[in-house]
Scaffold this active site. Sequence first.
Site, PDB file in Angstrom:
ATOM      1  N   GLY A  96       0.860  -1.181   0.000  1.00 44.75           N
ATOM      2  CA  GLY A  96       0.000   0.000   0.000  1.00 44.75           C
ATOM      3  C   GLY A  96       0.888   1.219   0.000  1.00 44.75           C
ATOM      4  N   GLU A  97       0.368   2.322   0.492  1.00 42.19           N
ATOM      5  CA  GLU A  97       1.170   3.535   0.591  1.00 42.19           C
ATOM      6  C   GLU A  97       1.652   3.654   2.042  1.00 42.19           C
ATOM      7  OE1 GLU A  97       2.657   5.660  -1.384  1.00 42.19           O
ATOM      8  OE2 GLU A  97       3.343   6.555   0.488  1.00 42.19           O
ATOM      9  N   SER A  98       2.969   3.541   2.236  1.00 40.70           N
ATOM     10  CA  SER A  98       3.487   3.443   3.612  1.00 40.70           C
ATOM     11  C   SER A  98       3.197   4.694   4.435  1.00 40.70           C
ATOM     12  CB  SER A  98       4.997   3.175   3.597  1.00 40.70           C
ATOM     13  OG  SER A  98       5.704   4.284   3.079  1.00 40.70           O
ATOM     14  N   CYS A 128       6.584  -4.703   0.912  1.00 35.27           N
ATOM     15  CA  CYS A 128       6.688  -3.374   0.286  1.00 35.27           C
ATOM     16  C   CYS A 128       6.438  -2.282   1.328  1.00 35.27           C
ATOM     17  CB  CYS A 128       5.746  -3.271  -0.917  1.00 35.27           C
ATOM     18  SG  CYS A 128       6.116  -1.850  -1.968  1.00 35.27           S
ATOM     19  N   ARG A 156      12.799   4.191   0.350  1.00 36.99           N
ATOM     20  CA  ARG A 156      11.529   4.079  -0.387  1.00 36.99           C
ATOM     21  C   ARG A 156      11.753   4.357  -1.867  1.00 36.99           C
ATOM     22  NH1 ARG A 156       7.926   8.344   1.697  1.00 36.99           N
ATOM     23  NH2 ARG A 156       6.397   7.414   0.316  1.00 36.99           N
ATOM     24  N   ARG A 186       7.030   0.253  -7.422  1.00 36.98           N
ATOM     25  CA  ARG A 186       7.567   1.420  -6.697  1.00 36.98           C
ATOM     26  C   ARG A 186       8.213   0.919  -5.401  1.00 36.98           C
ATOM     27  NH1 ARG A 186       5.762   6.859  -7.206  1.00 36.98           N
ATOM     28  NH2 ARG A 186       5.652   6.902  -4.946  1.00 36.98           N
ATOM     29  N   HIS A 223       6.037  -7.798  -3.898  1.00 40.23           N
ATOM     30  CA  HIS A 223       4.686  -8.258  -3.569  1.00 40.23           C
ATOM     31  C   HIS A 223       4.506  -9.717  -3.957  1.00 40.23           C
ATOM     32  CE1 HIS A 223       3.293  -4.195  -2.730  1.00 40.23           C
ATOM     33  NE2 HIS A 223       3.990  -3.809  -3.780  1.00 40.23           N
ATOM     34  N   GLU A 225       2.156 -11.366  -2.880  1.00 40.65           N
ATOM     35  CA  GLU A 225       0.705 -11.570  -2.784  1.00 40.65           C
ATOM     36  C   GLU A 225      -0.028 -11.295  -4.093  1.00 40.65           C
ATOM     37  OE1 GLU A 225       2.404  -9.126  -1.459  1.00 40.65           O
ATOM     38  OE2 GLU A 225       1.315  -7.217  -1.599  1.00 40.65           O
TER      39      GLU A 225
END
Lengths: 245, 314
Positions: A96-98, A128, A156, A186, A223, A225
Site C-alpha cells: 500500500g502507501e506506507s 513493500c 523508499r 515502486r 509483492h 501476494e
Amino acid sequence: MSAARLPGAPGGGRVTARAASAEWVPGQRLVADLRGEPGADVEVAPDPDAPSIGVLALQGDVLEHLRALRRSGARTVRVRSLEDLAAVDALVLPGGESTTIGKLLDRFGLLRPVRARIDDGLPVFGTCAGMILLSDELDQAEPQPLVGGIAVRTRRNAFGRQVDSFDTRLPVVGIDGGPVDVSFIRAPRVEAVLDADAVEVLAEVEGYPVVVRQGRLLATAFHPEVTGDGRLHALFVGMVRDSGG
Amino acid sequence: MSHHHDDHATTSSPAAADASQAQTGTMRVKRGMADMLKGGVIMDVVTPEQARVAEAAGAVAVMALERVPADIRRDGGVARMSDPDMIDGIVAAVSIPVMAKARIGHFVEAQVLQSLGVDYVDESEVLTPADEAHHIDKWGFDVPFVCGATNLGEALRRLGEGAAMIRSKGEAGTGNVVEATRHMRSITGEIRRLASMDTTELYAAAKKLRAPVDLVVEVARTGRLPVVLFTAGGIATPSDAAMMMQLGADGVFVGSGIFKSGDPEARARAIVEATTHFDDPAVVAKVSRGLGEAMVGINLDTLPDEQKYAGRGW
C-alpha cells in the site's frame, strides 16, 4: 526513438503484438483466484487449530494477502482495531502507501500497540509498504511513522517511479522449487543492515537486500501476494506455527 | 533490468535475481500499482503546497492538474494536459505517487506524461476530448492508465484498450454525489446481472453492453471487474466517501471537494479516515465534526446537458 513507433500512435503492429503477448490478455485471468472474497477459492475449510493471522486493513492490498494466507492453511482476519490486534497469533502489514498506513496506525492508536506485540514476540510479515513500516530507519529526511523492529535502513521508491516497476523471478534462501515469481512496484530496498548478527538477508537485487528476516519478523521489498506464488506466505505461516502461535 | 520488449541482458548480482528476466510495463505491475491504492483517497492538487497538504492528510496519491474541475467548469474554454513544469513541481514536492490527466484520445499528451515520469495517466473526460471516436491505445505504454466509466460496457471497452484501473465518472466539479452513485450502482448492478446468466445469454449481454465477449465472460465468472474500481466525481464529504465504499468502490478520487472547501487540511484528513472506516458510522460521525463549509456544489437539474462531462467518452 526514430525507428520505434511511439506508444499510442497509429500504424504498425507493435501494440497489437504486445496486447496479445502480454501476460494478461482481455478475458484471461491474470492470476487465478486472486479476487473476490477471501476463502472463496479454498475448498477445504481451514483447520480450527490453524493459527489466526491478521492482515492490517487500514489501506492497501489486504484482500490479496488474506487469500494467500488462506491458501497456506491459515485462518485470517482483518485488523483495524485494538480488539482485532489482541486476538491474532500473527500479523501481516500489506502493500500500500506506507505514509498513509503509518499515519492511520498513528491516528487510530495502533502504532505503539503493534510495536508492543512485536516486542512480545508476535510474528509479522511485511511486504513493500510493510517492509518500510518494519524498518528501524528510513533513508530520507522527512519523518514518517514507523513500527520498526528490523534493524535495517530502508530506502523508499529505490528502483524509481512506476514506469520502472518490474516483474522478476527471484531466488530466495530457504525457498525450494526455484526462483519466486514476484512484482516490484515502486518498491523499496534495504540500503544498510544495521545489525548484521540479528538480520538475515534472504535475497538481493543489484546487491541490495530485498528479503530480510530478524527473528519472527519477515519483510520483502516486493509483492508475493499479487503473483499467486504462495511460497513466501507458506514460509511465514511455517514461522508462525514454529513460534507456537 | 530489461524492458520487456527489449531482449538484452543487463547486470545481475550474485545470489540474486537474473536481471535479464526483469520486465517493466507489464499488465501485472500496472494493475498491481492500482491494488496498492485500495482503501485510499486520491486528491486533485494544483500546486506543490496543496500536494504536501494532501500527503500530510494521508492521501495515497495526488492528481496533478492546473485547475480543479470546478474551475474548469467556471472558466470554460478548452481544458488540456497540465504544464510540464507544474507537474514536475508536484512530483518533486511529494513521495507518494503522482497521477496526471491526458485528454481522451490524445496519445501524445500521454506520451509526454509518461516521459515526465508520472505514475498513472488519467485519460479523463474532465479535459476537452481530443478524439471523438477513439480512446488511446493504452497497451503500448509502460505507464498505466485509469479511465472513467458510467456503466459496465464502458468500463470493459476501456479494459480492452489496456486500461489498468477504472473509476466511475460521476460529474466532476459539482460537489454533487448523485451521478457517482448512479454510475457505481450501474456498474455493480450490471456485474450482478451478468453473474446470474448462463453462458448462452452472455453473448447477447456482450452485444448489449458493446463490450468484448471474453471480458464479459470473465466478469460473469468472477463477479467483479478484473481491475481496481475507484469512484470519482462529486465527492465532497466523509459520508460521501464512505457511501461510495459501501456501494463497492475500492477507493475514492476527490477533486474539487477538498481545496474548494473551507478547511482543506481538516477535510482531507477526515475523508481519508472515513474511507478507511467506511463501515463504522461512529468513526464517520466523529471525523465529520467541525470541518467548516463544504464546497457549495451544483444541483444537476440546473446543469445543461452540454456542460456535463460524463457523456464524454465512447
